[in-house]
Design a protein around this motif. Structure first.
Motif, PDB file in Angstrom:
ATOM      1  N   ALA A 149      28.659  32.572  28.066  1.00 34.43           N
ATOM      2  CA  ALA A 149      29.499  31.559  28.197  1.00 34.43           C
ATOM      3  C   ALA A 149      28.634  30.222  28.735  1.00 34.43           C
ATOM      4  O   ALA A 149      27.900  30.317  29.649  1.00 34.43           O
ATOM      5  CB  ALA A 149      30.619  31.825  29.125  1.00 34.43           C
ATOM      6  N   GLY A 150      29.146  29.237  27.741  1.00 35.62           N
ATOM      7  CA  GLY A 150      28.213  27.661  28.133  1.00 35.62           C
ATOM      8  C   GLY A 150      27.028  27.455  27.557  1.00 35.62           C
ATOM      9  O   GLY A 150      26.515  26.499  27.635  1.00 35.62           O
ATOM     10  N   LEU A 151      26.466  28.532  27.123  1.00 34.29           N
ATOM     11  CA  LEU A 151      24.985  28.426  26.608  1.00 34.29           C
ATOM     12  C   LEU A 151      25.134  27.797  25.072  1.00 34.29           C
ATOM     13  O   LEU A 151      25.615  28.723  24.324  1.00 34.29           O
ATOM     14  CB  LEU A 151      24.227  29.627  26.677  1.00 34.29           C
ATOM     15  N   PRO A 152      24.553  26.759  24.765  1.00 35.07           N
ATOM     16  CA  PRO A 152      24.731  26.287  23.353  1.00 35.07           C
ATOM     17  C   PRO A 152      23.515  27.040  22.656  1.00 35.07           C
ATOM     18  O   PRO A 152      22.589  27.610  23.129  1.00 35.07           O
ATOM     19  CB  PRO A 152      24.167  24.802  23.510  1.00 35.07           C
ATOM     20  N   THR A 153      23.683  26.934  21.493  1.00 37.05           N
ATOM     21  CA  THR A 153      22.665  27.689  20.383  1.00 37.05           C
ATOM     22  C   THR A 153      21.327  27.029  20.467  1.00 37.05           C
ATOM     23  O   THR A 153      20.356  27.720  20.526  1.00 37.05           O
ATOM     24  CB  THR A 153      23.286  27.486  18.814  1.00 37.05           C
ATOM     25  N   GLY A 154      21.434  25.857  20.963  1.00 40.76           N
ATOM     26  CA  GLY A 154      19.916  25.083  21.062  1.00 40.76           C
ATOM     27  C   GLY A 154      19.013  25.677  22.061  1.00 40.76           C
ATOM     28  O   GLY A 154      18.115  25.811  22.170  1.00 40.76           O
ATOM     29  N   PHE A 155      19.794  26.363  23.148  1.00 42.74           N
ATOM     30  CA  PHE A 155      19.200  26.964  24.281  1.00 42.74           C
ATOM     31  C   PHE A 155      18.417  28.421  23.572  1.00 42.74           C
ATOM     32  O   PHE A 155      17.212  28.610  23.944  1.00 42.74           O
ATOM     33  CB  PHE A 155      20.162  27.613  25.160  1.00 42.74           C
ATOM     34  N   PHE A 156      19.016  28.906  22.880  1.00 46.32           N
ATOM     35  CA  PHE A 156      18.297  30.144  22.077  1.00 46.32           C
ATOM     36  C   PHE A 156      17.221  29.627  21.026  1.00 46.32           C
ATOM     37  O   PHE A 156      16.028  30.149  20.907  1.00 46.32           O
ATOM     38  CB  PHE A 156      19.346  30.758  21.415  1.00 46.32           C
ATOM     39  N   ALA A 157      17.604  28.584  20.396  1.00 46.28           N
ATOM     40  CA  ALA A 157      16.741  28.004  19.316  1.00 46.28           C
ATOM     41  C   ALA A 157      15.317  27.856  19.987  1.00 46.28           C
ATOM     42  O   ALA A 157      14.411  27.818  19.580  1.00 46.28           O
ATOM     43  CB  ALA A 157      17.120  26.766  18.480  1.00 46.28           C
ATOM     44  N   ALA A 158      15.375  27.053  21.317  1.00 46.65           N
ATOM     45  CA  ALA A 158      14.218  26.719  22.133  1.00 46.65           C
ATOM     46  C   ALA A 158      13.398  27.995  22.543  1.00 46.65           C
ATOM     47  O   ALA A 158      12.274  27.780  22.702  1.00 46.65           O
ATOM     48  CB  ALA A 158      14.359  25.899  23.312  1.00 46.65           C
ATOM     49  N   ARG A 159      14.027  28.927  22.248  1.00 40.90           N
ATOM     50  CA  ARG A 159      13.191  30.189  23.069  1.00 40.90           C
ATOM     51  C   ARG A 159      13.052  31.233  21.622  1.00 40.90           C
ATOM     52  O   ARG A 159      12.501  32.355  22.359  1.00 40.90           O
ATOM     53  CB  ARG A 159      13.988  30.683  24.295  1.00 40.90           C
ATOM     54  N   LEU A 160      13.377  31.251  20.726  1.00 41.98           N
ATOM     55  CA  LEU A 160      13.318  31.901  19.883  1.00 41.98           C
ATOM     56  C   LEU A 160      12.202  31.347  18.728  1.00 41.98           C
ATOM     57  O   LEU A 160      12.227  30.452  18.435  1.00 41.98           O
ATOM     58  CB  LEU A 160      14.445  32.474  19.163  1.00 41.98           C
ATOM     59  N   PRO A 161      11.837  32.134  17.584  1.00 39.21           N
ATOM     60  CA  PRO A 161      11.015  31.878  16.311  1.00 39.21           C
ATOM     61  C   PRO A 161      11.858  30.810  15.715  1.00 39.21           C
ATOM     62  O   PRO A 161      13.049  30.762  15.499  1.00 39.21           O
ATOM     63  CB  PRO A 161      10.760  32.843  15.631  1.00 39.21           C
ATOM     64  N   GLY A 198      13.713  28.947  12.991  1.00 43.17           N
ATOM     65  CA  GLY A 198      14.689  29.245  11.904  1.00 43.17           C
ATOM     66  C   GLY A 198      15.627  30.595  12.388  1.00 43.17           C
ATOM     67  O   GLY A 198      16.297  30.977  11.369  1.00 43.17           O
ATOM     68  N   THR A 199      15.203  30.973  13.438  1.00 43.07           N
ATOM     69  CA  THR A 199      16.130  32.226  13.979  1.00 43.07           C
ATOM     70  C   THR A 199      17.778  31.766  13.964  1.00 43.07           C
ATOM     71  O   THR A 199      18.146  30.765  14.394  1.00 43.07           O
ATOM     72  CB  THR A 199      15.762  32.761  15.284  1.00 43.07           C
ATOM     73  N   PRO A 200      18.551  32.619  13.155  1.00 40.55           N
ATOM     74  CA  PRO A 200      19.969  32.383  13.046  1.00 40.55           C
ATOM     75  C   PRO A 200      20.562  32.826  14.316  1.00 40.55           C
ATOM     76  O   PRO A 200      20.617  33.777  14.896  1.00 40.55           O
ATOM     77  CB  PRO A 200      20.476  33.161  11.803  1.00 40.55           C
ATOM     78  N   VAL A 201      21.542  31.742  14.974  1.00 39.49           N
ATOM     79  CA  VAL A 201      22.212  32.127  16.050  1.00 39.49           C
ATOM     80  C   VAL A 201      23.537  31.662  15.936  1.00 39.49           C
ATOM     81  O   VAL A 201      23.947  30.749  15.445  1.00 39.49           O
ATOM     82  CB  VAL A 201      21.862  31.273  17.173  1.00 39.49           C
ATOM     83  N   VAL A 202      24.505  32.659  16.092  1.00 40.47           N
ATOM     84  CA  VAL A 202      25.916  32.415  16.066  1.00 40.47           C
ATOM     85  C   VAL A 202      26.470  32.456  17.274  1.00 40.47           C
ATOM     86  O   VAL A 202      26.476  33.497  18.457  1.00 40.47           O
ATOM     87  CB  VAL A 202      26.716  33.479  15.215  1.00 40.47           C
ATOM     88  N   ARG A 203      27.109  31.491  17.921  1.00 47.59           N
ATOM     89  CA  ARG A 203      27.708  31.404  19.361  1.00 47.59           C
ATOM     90  C   ARG A 203      29.225  32.041  19.226  1.00 47.59           C
ATOM     91  O   ARG A 203      30.022  31.528  18.459  1.00 47.59           O
ATOM     92  CB  ARG A 203      27.966  30.006  20.032  1.00 47.59           C
ATOM     93  N   VAL A 204      29.690  32.855  20.078  1.00 52.71           N
ATOM     94  CA  VAL A 204      30.882  33.604  20.129  1.00 52.71           C
ATOM     95  C   VAL A 204      31.594  33.507  21.416  1.00 52.71           C
ATOM     96  O   VAL A 204      30.858  33.654  22.482  1.00 52.71           O
ATOM     97  CB  VAL A 204      30.539  35.062  19.630  1.00 52.71           C
ATOM     98  N   MET A 205      32.819  33.198  21.416  1.00 52.41           N
ATOM     99  CA  MET A 205      33.723  32.952  22.994  1.00 52.41           C
ATOM    100  C   MET A 205      34.985  34.165  22.499  1.00 52.41           C
ATOM    101  O   MET A 205      35.747  33.557  21.679  1.00 52.41           O
ATOM    102  CB  MET A 205      33.992  31.825  23.354  1.00 52.41           C
ATOM    103  N   THR A 206      34.734  35.151  23.142  1.00 52.31           N
ATOM    104  CA  THR A 206      36.130  36.181  23.019  1.00 52.31           C
ATOM    105  C   THR A 206      36.573  36.261  24.468  1.00 52.31           C
ATOM    106  O   THR A 206      36.300  35.433  25.081  1.00 52.31           O
ATOM    107  CB  THR A 206      35.735  37.405  22.489  1.00 52.31           C
ATOM    108  N   ASN A 207      37.536  36.975  24.521  1.00 51.74           N
ATOM    109  CA  ASN A 207      38.258  37.180  25.752  1.00 51.74           C
ATOM    110  C   ASN A 207      38.929  38.521  26.010  1.00 51.74           C
ATOM    111  O   ASN A 207      38.546  39.575  25.208  1.00 51.74           O
ATOM    112  CB  ASN A 207      39.431  36.401  26.125  1.00 51.74           C
ATOM    113  N   THR A 208      39.218  38.687  27.227  1.00 51.79           N
ATOM    114  CA  THR A 208      39.440  40.303  27.511  1.00 51.79           C
ATOM    115  C   THR A 208      40.518  40.933  26.994  1.00 51.79           C
ATOM    116  O   THR A 208      40.553  42.198  26.779  1.00 51.79           O
ATOM    117  CB  THR A 208      39.788  40.304  29.168  1.00 51.79           C
TER     118      THR A 208
END
Length: 268
Positions: A95-107, A109-119
């Motif tokens: 929750a709260g983390l944008p895909t850019g957070f992951f892009a900056a720490r991954l190789p 071109g790595t594809p990232v999909v952000r998902v928010m589900t609920n209980t």
């Protein structure tokens, strides 16, 4: 089916695992990582899935679903980021983390999909919002939908709307539980036994939700259908408005959205 590894087996991670299994996903196609061995033993016994370390998950899974707490994501990515091939699909449930957070720490071109589900995924009635990062394609979104559709409904939204989604549906069940709790207390105040008040309100909530979903009517029309001139309902609604319930809800959702943004800023 795709081999999925869930990294982090807290409430959301277990929710995803159990939902996939109920939907018929083979246990042999699911991996999970945990920080505590006792938790791993519990999940292995409960679901019959393999509990592995992070390196094994990265090596064997085609999809990595990251379900750790947002504050733990940086350390996890520092450990596994250099080992992740650029074509591996990353699904973030943080929750709260944008895909850019992951892009900056991954190789690159790595594809990232952000998902928010609920209980409500626990009863296959989740609302799941899915957003593509810069390198995620329609095919990657389809994989995410394949994973989460068995848990309830899914919707695609631009990532710019995900903080609002977090505030509205991600945290939404808690607002309904709070409202139901207050109405049960009101029933007790009015002289009803707790169990009777509970049954009255829970079934009323279920019925109202189904009408909202199936009738296609605007909630205003459904409310007006219950509200007779000079009747009991309008008297109650007047009191709700006098106490600022609508304004309180607006302020509450804004606060939840702002907190999601703070989490992103603190993690960047």
């Amino acid at each position: 089916m795709t081999v999925v590894a869930v990294l982090g087996a807290g409430k959301i991670g277990e929710l995803v695992l159990s939902g996939l299994l109920r939907a018929g996903w083979p246990a042999g196609k699911l991996l999970v990582t945990t920080r505590r061995s006792a938790r791993g033993d519990e999940l292995r016994e409960r679901y019959g899935i393999r509990v592995v370390d992070n390196a094994t998950a990265v090596a064997e899974a085609e999809v990595l679903a990251i379900a750790v707490k947002p504050q733990d994501a940086d350390a996890l990515l520092a450990e596994i980021g250099p080992k992740i091939p650029a074509d591996k699909l990353i699904i973030s449930l943080c929750a709260g983390l944008p895909t850019g957070f992951f892009a900056a720490r991954l190789p690159e071109g790595t594809p990232v999909v952000r998902v928010m589900t609920n209980t409500p995924a626990l009863v296959d009635e989740a609302m799941t919002a899915i957003s593509a990062g810069p390198h995620a394609t329609g095919e990657h979104l389809a994989v995410a939908e394949e994973m989460f559709k068995p848990l309830g409904a899914t919707i695609r939204v631009p990532e710019s709307q995900q903080d609002a989604v977090t505030a509205l549906s991600g945290s939404g069940p808690a607002y309904f539980y709070l409202l139901v709790e207050a109405m049960i207390d009101a029933g007790i105040l009015l002289g009803l036994p707790r169990q009777v008040a509970h049954e009255l309100i829970v079934q009323t909530a279920i019925g109202s939700a189904v009408m909202l979903r199936d009738s296609g009517e605007h909630p205003v029309k459904l409310r007006e259908a219950v509200t007779s001139p000079a009747g009991t309902t309008i008297s109650a609604i007047r009191e709700l408005e006098n106490h600022g319930v609508r304004a309180a809800l607006l302020a509450a959702l804004e606060a939840a959205r702002d907190r999601a943004r703070e989490i992103a800023e603190q993690s960047s």
